[in-house]
Scaffold this motif. Structure first.
Motif, short mmCIF file in Angstrom:
data_model
loop_
_atom_site.label_atom_id
_atom_site.label_comp_id
_atom_site.label_asym_id
_atom_site.label_seq_id
_atom_site.Cartn_x
_atom_site.Cartn_y
_atom_site.Cartn_z
N GLU A 1 27.51 10.69 31.09
CA GLU A 1 27.65 9.63 32.34
C GLU A 1 26.70 9.75 33.35
N PHE A 2 26.48 8.75 34.05
CA PHE A 2 25.45 8.80 35.19
C PHE A 2 25.99 8.42 36.53
N LEU A 3 26.04 9.43 37.52
CA LEU A 3 26.48 8.57 38.74
C LEU A 3 25.49 8.72 39.70
N VAL A 4 25.39 7.46 40.43
CA VAL A 4 24.34 7.31 41.53
C VAL A 4 24.90 7.38 42.87
N LYS A 5 24.39 8.57 43.63
CA LYS A 5 24.82 8.83 44.96
C LYS A 5 24.46 7.97 46.03
N PRO A 6 25.29 7.44 46.86
CA PRO A 6 26.43 8.24 47.21
C PRO A 6 27.51 7.50 46.20
N PHE A 7 28.37 8.14 45.61
CA PHE A 7 29.67 7.46 44.93
C PHE A 7 31.06 7.80 45.31
N ILE B 1 30.49 19.29 33.09
CA ILE B 1 29.54 19.74 33.96
C ILE B 1 28.86 18.84 34.81
N LEU B 2 29.05 18.66 36.11
CA LEU B 2 28.48 17.79 36.98
C LEU B 2 27.21 18.44 37.42
N LEU B 3 26.22 17.62 37.13
CA LEU B 3 24.96 18.08 37.28
C LEU B 3 24.06 17.11 38.11
N ASP B 4 23.47 17.71 39.25
CA ASP B 4 22.45 16.86 40.09
C ASP B 4 21.01 17.00 39.32
N VAL B 5 20.29 15.82 39.46
CA VAL B 5 19.05 15.58 38.87
C VAL B 5 18.04 16.30 39.36
N ASN B 6 18.03 16.18 40.99
CA ASN B 6 16.95 16.78 41.69
C ASN B 6 17.29 18.27 42.16
N MET B 7 16.84 19.00 41.53
CA MET B 7 17.01 20.57 41.93
C MET B 7 15.86 21.01 41.85
N MET C 1 25.68 13.35 34.81
CA MET C 1 24.41 13.45 35.71
C MET C 1 24.82 12.86 37.20
N MET C 2 24.26 13.26 38.24
CA MET C 2 24.03 12.72 39.55
C MET C 2 22.89 12.64 40.09
N SER C 3 22.58 11.46 40.63
CA SER C 3 21.27 11.33 41.12
C SER C 3 21.20 10.21 42.32
N VAL C 4 20.31 10.49 43.24
CA VAL C 4 20.02 9.18 44.18
C VAL C 4 19.36 8.16 43.69
N GLN C 5 18.55 8.17 42.66
CA GLN C 5 17.86 7.14 41.77
C GLN C 5 18.53 6.25 40.93
#
Ligand SMILES: Nc1ncnc2c1ncn2[C@@H]1O[C@H](COP(=O)(O)OP(=O)(O)OP(=O)(O)O)[C@@H](O)[C@H]1O
Ligand SMILES: [Mg+2]
Length: 418
Positions: free
Chosen positions: A103-109, A54-60, A83-87
């Motif tokens: 896993e944690f991805l920082v946008k933009p990736f 599941i690719l999940l945005d932090v800020n919703m 998890m995906m976040s700009v922070q």
């Protein structure tokens, strides 16, 4: 064709959902099977869709990413969350990991970072489940279903004391539980699996030069784990002890499979094998917990202990352990200082199966004398509580009360315990 990784994308931005779908569409082993614009929608979808990652945005808006991740851990335990976040702050990363993200991805990736994170989250989830299930194969969405099954060949039962926080009385209760069970006429083995800083020998006042697990492993051949039972040190209570190494650096000479194999073999010779398991969730701990019939999850009425117990209960569920296998054991149950038992149960959504009172005078003086209170002070409150625990385990009467509370938990003080 090889199995494809099934993905659910959860992001409130339509553009992001479309963009991610395009990027993932180039990879033959990945397949987007669903989209959700909110955490609430994701929680509904995972009930119906078989999902691996599941690719999940932090800020919703509404249910945020962290809260969604926590709930997904219960609803879709076999799915890995990325998890995906700009922070890019470490506090965010830590919160995400605590919420269950792999896993944690920082946008933009980049698309490469994205697909690597997805594949890694998937693989790590499989590895963890395979370690615990003790089998190879593709667990996918059904992963962990057998992970908590009782091993087939058995006579005695293995009971592990596990505490997701140190210093809460695990060794004290493991030692006294073993002694109390021996007093009930059981043949009991006690395994000090805290390989680096094991305290069992000290609590039982055993000669530090006695044979420890290091010698047992060295002297045992590949095939003869059964011979281990004869190599344990006998305490005058009748409990047979497998001691931890005499110094921390020797811990690494004991492999997780070896230790788990020895514990399993002890079932044949003993009615009860009590394991003082390490705090950290290493391969060794997981192998021991998987091989246990009962895990006594030890906690105290402290917010940190409760928070960690919650994480462990979530993990146990994700690993496929049946609820009756994990039983909550509350130590120092009368020392709440503001937190009551009912609040604890409400917060965890589980009943506490066993309680032991706080009694520093009895416990610490027994510790300092090297004489378990289950022998010398068995009539004390704490002695009677441990005797009751031993009886419940021996008679098998504690499993029922370990089942989750039927009503969903009212998270009375969940916000504090997070
Ligand atoms: N029921 C109790 N009442 C009072 N004191 C207790 C009780 N249980 C444990 N203690 C005390 O708490 C301290 C920690 O106990 P113990 O060493 O058994 O914890 P542990 O969880 O094994 O710690 P570690 O993580 O270091 O292995 C000791 O001083 C012990 O005497
Ligand atoms: Mg200890």
């Amino acid at each position: 064709m090889t199995e494809r990784i099934r993905l659910l994308i959860v992001d409130d931005s339509t553009d992001t959902r479309e963009h991610l779908t395009r990027l993932l569409g180039f990879e033959a082993d990945l397949q987007v099977v669903g989209w959700a614009a909110s955490g609430e929608q994701a929680l509904e979808l995972v009930e119906r869709l078989p999902v691996d990652v599941i690719l999940l945005d932090v800020n919703m808006p509404g249910l945020g990413g962290m809260a969604t991740a926590e709930q997904l851990a219960a609803r879709a335990p076999a799915a890995a969350v990325v998890m995906m976040s700009v922070q890019n702050e470490s506090s965010y990363l830590r919160s995400a990991m605590r919420a269950g993200a792999r896993e944690f991805l920082v946008k933009p990736f980049s698309s490469e970072e994205l697909v690597t994170a997805v594949r890694q989250a998937y693989e790590r989830g499989r590895e963890l489940l395979e370690i615990v299930a003790g089998r190879s194969g593709a667990p996918s969405a059904n992963a962990g279903q057998n992970a908590g099954a009782t091993p087939a060949r058995r006579s005695g039962q293995v009971v592990s004391l596990f505490a997701p926080k140190g210093g809460v009385g695990r060794t004290t209760l493991a030692v006294n539980l073993a002694v109390a069970a021996a007093a009930l006429g059981q043949r009991v083995a006690l395994v000090d699996a805290s390989l680096q800083f094991g305290d069992v020998g000290v609590l039982l006042n055993l000669d530090p030069r006695s044979r420890s697990v290091v010698e047992v492993v060295r002297e045992l051949g590949e095939e003869d784990a059964e011979a281990a039972e004869k190599m344990l040190v006998e305490h005058r209570s009748g409990v047979h002890v497998l001691l931890a190494p005499p110094s921390p650096e020797l811990a690494e000479t004991v492999g997780s499979e070896q230790l788990a194999g020895i514990v399993a073999s002890l079932r044949a010779a003993f009615d009860l094998v009590v394991v003082d398991a390490p705090v950290s969730l290493t391969d060794t701990t997981l192998a021991l917990l998987d091989g246990s019939d009962v895990i006594l999850c030890l906690l105290t009425l402290e917010i940190t202990s409760i928070k960690n117990a919650r994480h462990f209960l979530n993990l146990a569920e994700r690993l496929g352990y049946p609820p009756t296998k994990v039983q909550l054991l509350l130590n120092r149950a009368d020392a709440g200082y503001g937190i009551r038992l009912a609040e604890l149960e409400s917060s965890l959504g589980r009943k506490v199966s066993h309680t032991v009172v706080s009694d520093g005078r009895t416990v610490v003086s027994a510790l300092n004398k090297g004489e378990p209170f289950a022998m010398a002070e068995r009539r004390s409150r704490v002695g009677r509580d441990v005797a009751r625990l031993a009886r419940a385990l021996v008679e098998g009467t504690s499993a029922e009360s370990a089942a989750p509370a039927r009503e969903p938990a009212r998270r009375a003080f969940a916000w504090r315990a997070r």
